[in-house]
Design a protein around this motif. Structure first.
Motif, PDB file in Angstrom:
ATOM      1  N   LEU A  15      20.049 -39.369 -22.102  1.00 40.59           N
ATOM      2  CA  LEU A  15      19.046 -38.903 -23.053  1.00 40.59           C
ATOM      3  C   LEU A  15      17.740 -38.578 -22.332  1.00 40.59           C
ATOM      4  N   PHE A  16      17.313 -39.460 -21.441  1.00 45.53           N
ATOM      5  CA  PHE A  16      16.056 -39.275 -20.725  1.00 45.53           C
ATOM      6  C   PHE A  16      16.198 -38.236 -19.607  1.00 45.53           C
ATOM      7  N   ILE A  17      17.306 -38.296 -18.877  1.00 50.97           N
ATOM      8  CA  ILE A  17      17.500 -37.381 -17.739  1.00 50.97           C
ATOM      9  C   ILE A  17      17.603 -35.942 -18.213  1.00 50.97           C
ATOM     10  N   LEU A  18      18.390 -35.701 -19.254  1.00 53.34           N
ATOM     11  CA  LEU A  18      18.541 -34.333 -19.766  1.00 53.34           C
ATOM     12  C   LEU A  18      17.240 -33.819 -20.378  1.00 53.34           C
ATOM     13  N   SER A  19      16.483 -34.700 -21.005  1.00 60.33           N
ATOM     14  CA  SER A  19      15.187 -34.303 -21.554  1.00 60.33           C
ATOM     15  C   SER A  19      14.219 -33.925 -20.434  1.00 60.33           C
ATOM     16  N   ALA A  20      14.211 -34.711 -19.353  1.00 62.92           N
ATOM     17  CA  ALA A  20      13.348 -34.390 -18.213  1.00 62.92           C
ATOM     18  C   ALA A  20      13.776 -33.080 -17.568  1.00 62.92           C
ATOM     19  N   TRP A  21      15.073 -32.847 -17.478  1.00 62.50           N
ATOM     20  CA  TRP A  21      15.578 -31.606 -16.897  1.00 62.50           C
ATOM     21  C   TRP A  21      15.163 -30.403 -17.747  1.00 62.50           C
ATOM     22  N   MET A  23      12.549 -30.244 -19.734  1.00 64.49           N
ATOM     23  CA  MET A  23      11.109 -30.073 -19.553  1.00 64.49           C
ATOM     24  C   MET A  23      10.801 -29.394 -18.228  1.00 64.49           C
ATOM     25  N   PHE A  24      11.554 -29.738 -17.193  1.00 66.19           N
ATOM     26  CA  PHE A  24      11.368 -29.121 -15.880  1.00 66.19           C
ATOM     27  C   PHE A  24      11.681 -27.631 -15.927  1.00 66.19           C
ATOM     28  N   ASN A  25      12.779 -27.265 -16.591  1.00 60.87           N
ATOM     29  CA  ASN A  25      13.158 -25.851 -16.684  1.00 60.87           C
ATOM     30  C   ASN A  25      12.178 -25.034 -17.514  1.00 60.87           C
ATOM     31  N   ASP A  26      11.558 -25.640 -18.512  1.00 55.98           N
ATOM     32  CA  ASP A  26      10.638 -24.926 -19.398  1.00 55.98           C
ATOM     33  C   ASP A  26       9.183 -25.010 -18.958  1.00 55.98           C
ATOM     34  N   PHE A  27       8.894 -25.691 -17.850  1.00 59.17           N
ATOM     35  CA  PHE A  27       7.517 -26.026 -17.493  1.00 59.17           C
ATOM     36  C   PHE A  27       6.635 -24.794 -17.320  1.00 59.17           C
ATOM     37  N   GLY A  28       6.907 -23.923 -16.402  1.00 62.35           N
ATOM     38  CA  GLY A  28       6.122 -22.698 -16.205  1.00 62.35           C
ATOM     39  C   GLY A  28       4.681 -22.961 -15.803  1.00 62.35           C
ATOM     40  N   ASP A  29       3.842 -21.919 -15.910  1.00 59.07           N
ATOM     41  CA  ASP A  29       2.425 -22.019 -15.528  1.00 59.07           C
ATOM     42  C   ASP A  29       1.585 -22.768 -16.555  1.00 59.07           C
ATOM     43  N   ASP A  30       1.980 -22.668 -17.818  1.00 61.96           N
ATOM     44  CA  ASP A  30       1.179 -23.277 -18.881  1.00 61.96           C
ATOM     45  C   ASP A  30       1.650 -24.666 -19.287  1.00 61.96           C
ATOM     46  N   GLY A  31       2.705 -25.170 -18.690  1.00 62.11           N
ATOM     47  CA  GLY A  31       3.211 -26.492 -19.043  1.00 62.11           C
ATOM     48  C   GLY A  31       4.371 -26.460 -20.013  1.00 62.11           C
ATOM     49  N   GLY A  32       4.686 -25.288 -20.526  1.00 65.19           N
ATOM     50  CA  GLY A  32       5.833 -25.132 -21.415  1.00 65.19           C
ATOM     51  C   GLY A  32       5.572 -25.600 -22.840  1.00 65.19           C
ATOM     52  N   PRO A  33       6.648 -25.659 -23.626  1.00 65.84           N
ATOM     53  CA  PRO A  33       6.509 -26.046 -25.034  1.00 65.84           C
ATOM     54  C   PRO A  33       6.010 -27.482 -25.215  1.00 65.84           C
ATOM     55  N   ALA A  34       6.327 -28.341 -24.275  1.00 67.58           N
ATOM     56  CA  ALA A  34       5.855 -29.729 -24.385  1.00 67.58           C
ATOM     57  C   ALA A  34       4.336 -29.784 -24.305  1.00 67.58           C
ATOM     58  N   ALA A  35       3.755 -28.991 -23.434  1.00 66.85           N
ATOM     59  CA  ALA A  35       2.294 -28.962 -23.306  1.00 66.85           C
ATOM     60  C   ALA A  35       1.653 -28.360 -24.550  1.00 66.85           C
ATOM     61  N   LYS A  63      -1.064 -30.615 -18.623  1.00 65.70           N
ATOM     62  CA  LYS A  63       0.032 -30.408 -17.660  1.00 65.70           C
ATOM     63  C   LYS A  63       0.311 -31.666 -16.861  1.00 65.70           C
ATOM     64  N   HIS A  64      -0.730 -32.457 -16.574  1.00 66.92           N
ATOM     65  CA  HIS A  64      -0.506 -33.710 -15.848  1.00 66.92           C
ATOM     66  C   HIS A  64       0.228 -34.725 -16.714  1.00 66.92           C
ATOM     67  N   SER A  68       3.800 -36.248 -15.682  1.00 62.21           N
ATOM     68  CA  SER A  68       4.047 -37.689 -15.598  1.00 62.21           C
ATOM     69  C   SER A  68       5.179 -38.103 -16.530  1.00 62.21           C
ATOM     70  N   SER A  69       5.268 -37.475 -17.674  1.00 58.14           N
ATOM     71  CA  SER A  69       6.363 -37.756 -18.591  1.00 58.14           C
ATOM     72  C   SER A  69       7.701 -37.362 -17.966  1.00 58.14           C
ATOM     73  N   MET A  70       7.722 -36.194 -17.341  1.00 57.18           N
ATOM     74  CA  MET A  70       8.948 -35.746 -16.648  1.00 57.18           C
ATOM     75  C   MET A  70       9.348 -36.714 -15.550  1.00 57.18           C
ATOM     76  N   ALA A  71       8.368 -37.137 -14.767  1.00 58.25           N
ATOM     77  CA  ALA A  71       8.657 -38.041 -13.645  1.00 58.25           C
ATOM     78  C   ALA A  71       9.161 -39.391 -14.145  1.00 58.25           C
ATOM     79  N   LEU A  72       8.503 -39.946 -15.156  1.00 56.86           N
ATOM     80  CA  LEU A  72       8.941 -41.237 -15.675  1.00 56.86           C
ATOM     81  C   LEU A  72      10.358 -41.167 -16.237  1.00 56.86           C
TER      82      LEU A  72
END
Length: 158
Positions: A15-21, A23-35, A63-64, A68-72
């Motif tokens: 659940l956590f690993i796929l969510s982080a993945w 977020m990583f794929n959607d990150f982009g320059d603006d931080g993505g949808p999570a931001a 973005k930070h 940090s959410s992705m890393a955790l």
């Protein structure tokens, strides 16, 4: 028992690993949808802290927070799969920091349609938090494998 324990941790951490993945794929320059979802909530917290403490409060970059959410989630999930309490602690920190921020049902009236979905997500994260606390507790209580001392071979005396 060892395989089922590993498989259970793998399913839980997926659940956590796929969510982080994601977020990583959607990150982009603006931080993505999570931001984009976190930006108004972070700015609201920032305004409240500045109102209470003045201008001494550092500015949070969304973005930070997403990084940090992705890393955790990513590092914590991978470590948790292999039975590490450090991974469980990282996932616990993530849930402690992000659950009240993301699932802010307390900002809505009970008649609002978002209230019930946010409350359900909040309770689900509370259950995940409880499972992590259970894992940490069981790891600290469970006895380690004891190494048996070999008995010295007695020689026969005749």
């Amino acid at each position: 028992m060892g395989f089922f324990s590993f498989f259970g941790r793998l399913l839980f951490a997926s659940l956590f690993i796929l969510s982080a993945w994601q977020m990583f794929n959607d990150f982009g320059d603006d931080g993505g949808p999570a931001a984009k979802e976190l930006a108004p909530k972070i700015s609201s917290i920032q305004r409240n802290l500045v109102a209470k403490f003045g201008d001494v409060v550092p500015k949070f970059d969304v973005k930070h927070v997403v990084l940090s959410s992705m890393a955790l989630k990513g590092v914590g999930g991978i470590l948790f799969v292999f039975g590490s309490t450090t991974g469980a602690y990282l996932l616990t920190y993530h849930l402690l920091l992000m659950t009240p921020l993301l699932h802010d049902f307390y900002n809505y009236e009970m008649d609002d349609s978002r209230f019930h979905s946010l409350l359900a997500d909040f309770i689900q994260n509370l259950a995940l938090f409880g499972a992590l606390l259970y894992f940490i507790g069981m790891k600290s209580v469970a006895p380690r494998k004891l190494v048996k001392k070999k008995q010295p071979i007695k020689t026969k005396t005749t």
